[in-house]
Enzyme design. Structure first.
Site, PDB file in Angstrom:
ATOM      1  N   ASP A  79      -3.302   8.326   7.750  1.00  0.00           N
ATOM      2  CA  ASP A  79      -4.236   7.411   8.400  1.00  0.00           C
ATOM      3  C   ASP A  79      -3.455   6.531   9.385  1.00  0.00           C
ATOM      4  O   ASP A  79      -2.374   6.913   9.826  1.00  0.00           O
ATOM      5  CB  ASP A  79      -5.029   6.595   7.367  1.00  0.00           C
ATOM      6  CG  ASP A  79      -4.149   5.696   6.498  1.00  0.00           C
ATOM      7  OD1 ASP A  79      -2.952   5.517   6.829  1.00  0.00           O
ATOM      8  OD2 ASP A  79      -4.652   5.171   5.482  1.00  0.00           O
TER       9      ASP A  79
ATOM     10  N   HIS B 215      -0.216   5.183   7.034  1.00  0.00           N
ATOM     11  CA  HIS B 215       0.361   5.800   5.844  1.00  0.00           C
ATOM     12  C   HIS B 215       0.654   7.277   6.039  1.00  0.00           C
ATOM     13  O   HIS B 215      -0.141   7.994   6.651  1.00  0.00           O
ATOM     14  CB  HIS B 215      -0.589   5.622   4.655  1.00  0.00           C
ATOM     15  CG  HIS B 215      -0.923   4.191   4.378  1.00  0.00           C
ATOM     16  ND1 HIS B 215      -2.109   3.621   4.774  1.00  0.00           N
ATOM     17  CD2 HIS B 215      -0.207   3.213   3.770  1.00  0.00           C
ATOM     18  CE1 HIS B 215      -2.123   2.348   4.413  1.00  0.00           C
ATOM     19  NE2 HIS B 215      -0.972   2.076   3.803  1.00  0.00           N
TER      20      HIS B 215
ATOM     21  N   SER C   2       0.808  -1.227   0.000  1.00  0.00           N
ATOM     22  CA  SER C   2       0.000   0.000   0.000  1.00  0.00           C
ATOM     23  C   SER C   2       0.834   1.267   0.000  1.00  0.00           C
ATOM     24  O   SER C   2       0.325   2.344  -0.320  1.00  0.00           O
ATOM     25  CB  SER C   2      -0.943   0.013   1.201  1.00  0.00           C
ATOM     26  OG  SER C   2      -0.211  -0.032   2.423  1.00  0.00           O
TER      27      SER C   2
END
Length: 395
Positions: free
Chosen positions: A356, A359, A66
């Site tokens: 978040d 990240h 991610s």
């Protein structure tokens, strides 16, 4: 937390999965935008100094999780999705694209440094040579070096599967342009590998399959590094010669673990960060070994821990005043529930380090990309920077 709020969260989360059929069209405006970014010298988002009549390398290929997923998981049945606002709200299109960030991810900034357009997701293009000739992003959120890491989130494309996807891409290139031309393209292009964090978040730290009793952190890191080493050698065997291998970020400082481990005043979780530093040490040593073992390879290791801790420790110099709380989330440090709706997000992400649970924000990604490119803010790449690997073409 009230039962009503739990119901709302379940409905929101479920809706992201049920919206899968609505996510199968790759945003055409992203292709148009990236071409404009390269071709339009009046575009204020691109410094004129980065403009060049031709790319510094033929293409940019990205493998990872991610940290660099640009939309792969939009096409998968998974909870690890970023195809909804507020993700992407500060991106160039101001729309979610599947990036786990409020804006750009590091490879977006590096693509522009290489004079290339933003790299499309492997699952987000048509499969033609024209769509893939300047690079492909195979990264998938939730993916790990271990095949099953992150599987509790749903579907993802694992590290080994991403290597296979690139092999399929190479075969298409060979059929289309011939073996010599395909070999030239691959051997002169840059490959960027950013993976391994999910092997901690979703495997080791969760003690899946009783792994902590089977491996001490050092042995686990050795296992992960040996797997990456073999895959890099597999890439080398199909003529990959320029690689950037990224280390792991200090997730012991992430909002999720500050919340989970009940950090009193935002102190990082030292035990987790020690594992990450050890992993990066092992990976850097592995890269140095490959430099001596494989002729003609150019491979660099970039220590995300060093670069990220420099930002955290010197946050005021970088313009950040929120170092522990995520911009988007719920709970203490906004680290309990992932970013699900615009109501959960702060108004200004640019003064936050974390977007978040795990990240970083666009602003942090820009700094880290600068460091990968030329060590602008702090040295984190060894034995050279990406700029040294791809010198400008002679006039």
């Amino acid at each position: 937390m009230s039962s009503n709020l739990l119901v709302v969260l379940v409905i929101i989360t479920t809706s992201t999965i049920l919206s899968l059929s609505q996510s199968f069209q790759f945003p055409q405006e992203l292709y148009n935008l990236t071409q404009n970014l390269i071709n339009n010298n009046n575009n204020p988002t691109i410094p004129l100094s980065t403009m060049s009549p031709s790319p510094l390398v033929p293409a940019f290929f990205i493998i990872g999780d991610s940290s660099v997923d640009c939309g792969t998981n939009n096409y998968l049945g998974t909870f690890a999705r970023a195809d909804h606002l507020p993700y992407g709200r500060d991106f160039d299109t101001h729309r979610p694209t599947g990036r786990f960030c409020n804006g750009r991810i590091p490879v977006d900034y590096l693509a522009l440094r290489l004079q290339l357009p933003f790299v499309p997701s492997y699952l987000g293009q048509t499969g033609t040579v024209e769509d893939m000739i300047k690079g492909v992003n195979y990264a998938s959120a939730g993916a790990g070096i271990i095949f099953t890491s992150g599987s509790e989130l749903g579907q993802h494309i694992s590290f080994t599967q991403q290597i296979q996807q690139f092999t399929d891409t190479l075969q298409l290139f060979i059929l289309s342009m011939g073996e010599d031309a395909a070999t030239y393209l691959v051997s002169n292009s840059v490959f960027y590998i950013s993976i391994g964090i999910n092997d901690y978040i979703h495997y080791y730290l969760r003690n899946v399959s009783n792994v902590q009793n089977l491996y001490l952190p050092w042995g686990f890191n050795q296992f992960l590094a040996s797997t990456v080493r073999q895959e890099i050698k597999n890439l080398y065997d199909i003529n990959v010669r320029k690689l950037v291998v990224m280390g792991l970020a200090p997730i012991g400082c992430s909002p999720h673990y500050l919340w989970q481990y009940s950090s009193k005043n935002g102190e990082c979780i030292e035990d987790i960060n020690n594992m990450i530093m050890e992993f990066n040490f092992v990976m850097r040593y592995m890269v140095e070994e490959l430099l001596h073992e494989l002729p003609d390879i150019k491979i660099i290791f970039c220590d995300m821990y060093e670069g990220s801790m420099d930002i955290i420790k010197n946050h005021k110099l970088y313009g950040f005043n929120v170092t522990t709380d995520a911009c988007c989330g719920l709970g203490k440090y906004r680290g309990w529930i992932m970013c699900l709706s615009t109501d959960m997000a702060c108004s200004n992400a640019s003064n936050h380090i974390w977007w978040d649970q795990f990240h970083p924000t666009d602003a942090v990604n820009a700094i880290l990309a600068d460091n990968v490119w030329n060590g602008l803010h702090t040295k984190m790449c060894y034995p050279m920077n990406l700029e040294d690997m791809v010198p400008p073409k002679a006039a």
